[in-house]
Write a protein that holds these residues in place. Structure first.
Motif, PDB file in Angstrom:
ATOM      1  N   ASN A 135      23.477 -13.744 -23.534  1.00  0.00           N
ATOM      2  CA  ASN A 135      22.961 -14.470 -24.693  1.00  0.00           C
ATOM      3  C   ASN A 135      23.959 -15.517 -25.183  1.00  0.00           C
ATOM      4  OD1 ASN A 135      20.615 -12.964 -24.635  1.00  0.00           O
ATOM      5  ND2 ASN A 135      21.256 -11.573 -26.259  1.00  0.00           N
ATOM      6  N   GLY A 140      23.873 -18.476 -23.044  1.00  0.00           N
ATOM      7  CA  GLY A 140      22.640 -19.226 -23.304  1.00  0.00           C
ATOM      8  C   GLY A 140      22.707 -20.044 -24.573  1.00  0.00           C
ATOM      9  N   TYR A 141      23.357 -19.520 -25.593  1.00  0.00           N
ATOM     10  CA  TYR A 141      23.533 -20.277 -26.841  1.00  0.00           C
ATOM     11  C   TYR A 141      24.459 -21.470 -26.636  1.00  0.00           C
ATOM     12  CZ  TYR A 141      21.311 -16.712 -29.793  1.00  0.00           C
ATOM     13  OH  TYR A 141      20.419 -15.851 -30.378  1.00  0.00           O
ATOM     14  N   GLN A 197      25.075 -23.073 -23.811  1.00  0.00           N
ATOM     15  CA  GLN A 197      24.338 -24.009 -22.953  1.00  0.00           C
ATOM     16  C   GLN A 197      25.221 -24.923 -22.111  1.00  0.00           C
ATOM     17  OE1 GLN A 197      21.749 -25.680 -26.121  1.00  0.00           O
ATOM     18  NE2 GLN A 197      20.064 -24.974 -24.858  1.00  0.00           N
ATOM     19  N   SER A 236      18.855 -17.104 -20.518  1.00  0.00           N
ATOM     20  CA  SER A 236      20.010 -17.982 -20.713  1.00  0.00           C
ATOM     21  C   SER A 236      20.045 -19.096 -19.673  1.00  0.00           C
ATOM     22  CB  SER A 236      21.299 -17.168 -20.694  1.00  0.00           C
ATOM     23  OG  SER A 236      21.331 -16.346 -21.845  1.00  0.00           O
ATOM     24  N   ASN A 258      17.633 -21.605 -20.950  1.00  0.00           N
ATOM     25  CA  ASN A 258      18.213 -22.378 -22.066  1.00  0.00           C
ATOM     26  C   ASN A 258      19.179 -23.439 -21.564  1.00  0.00           C
ATOM     27  OD1 ASN A 258      16.802 -21.003 -24.042  1.00  0.00           O
ATOM     28  ND2 ASN A 258      18.441 -19.542 -24.437  1.00  0.00           N
ATOM     29  N   LYS A 279      18.529 -27.871 -21.405  1.00  0.00           N
ATOM     30  CA  LYS A 279      19.478 -28.858 -21.928  1.00  0.00           C
ATOM     31  C   LYS A 279      20.077 -29.730 -20.827  1.00  0.00           C
ATOM     32  CE  LYS A 279      23.686 -29.480 -24.574  1.00  0.00           C
ATOM     33  NZ  LYS A 279      24.868 -28.864 -25.141  1.00  0.00           N
TER      34      LYS A 279
END
Length: 135
Positions: free
Chosen positions: A57, A60-61, A63, A91, A94, A98
């Motif tokens: 996670n 993934g945040y 990126q 993730s 994500n 981007k």
């Protein structure tokens, strides 16, 4: 409040709950790119599914493409717990939204499709990723 330095130290030396808190803090609250390698290493070494999910996670945040996508792919390829696989795929998605769909992202999705499709949630996510990136 726990400092960034303590969170970073907790990634390698902390309890399972401290590792999860560190991932949450560094990924979600701080989006600290400079600590990606520590998060990746914790993901790689963790046998605890909750810690692995927290690491995935966090990546993934943040990126960040490249090594994060590779770390997530490697975890998918070495993991039998489908909750961890699902978190890694989210993730990867994500990061890909981007930064574009990297070869390691494609390899991870293909591997998960072959080896983890028996989980209905993983299967649904794989199908959505394939639609998103027109595979």
């Amino acid at each position: 409040e726990v400092s960034v330095d303590v969170h970073v130290k907790n990634l390698s030396k902390g309890t399972e709950s401290e590792k999860m808190a560190a991932c949450n803090f560094l990924g979600k609250e701080k989006s600290e790119k400079k600590y990606i390698s520590e998060i990746q290493e914790t993901l790689k070494l963790s046998d605890n599914s909750k810690v692995a999910i927290a690491c995935a996670n966090a990546l993934g945040y943040i990126q960040e493409k490249g090594s994060s996508t590779t770390a997530l792919k490697n975890k998918i390829m070495s993991e039998s717990n489908t909750d961890v696989v699902y978190a890694c795929l989210v993730s990867i998605l994500n990061i890909a939204i981007k930064n574009g769909y990297e070869p390691d992202a494609k390899s991870a999705v293909q591997y998960a499709d072959i080896n983890h499709r028996n989980d209905e949630f993983v299967a649904d996510l794989i199908d959505r990723i394939k639609i998103k990136f027109k595979e």
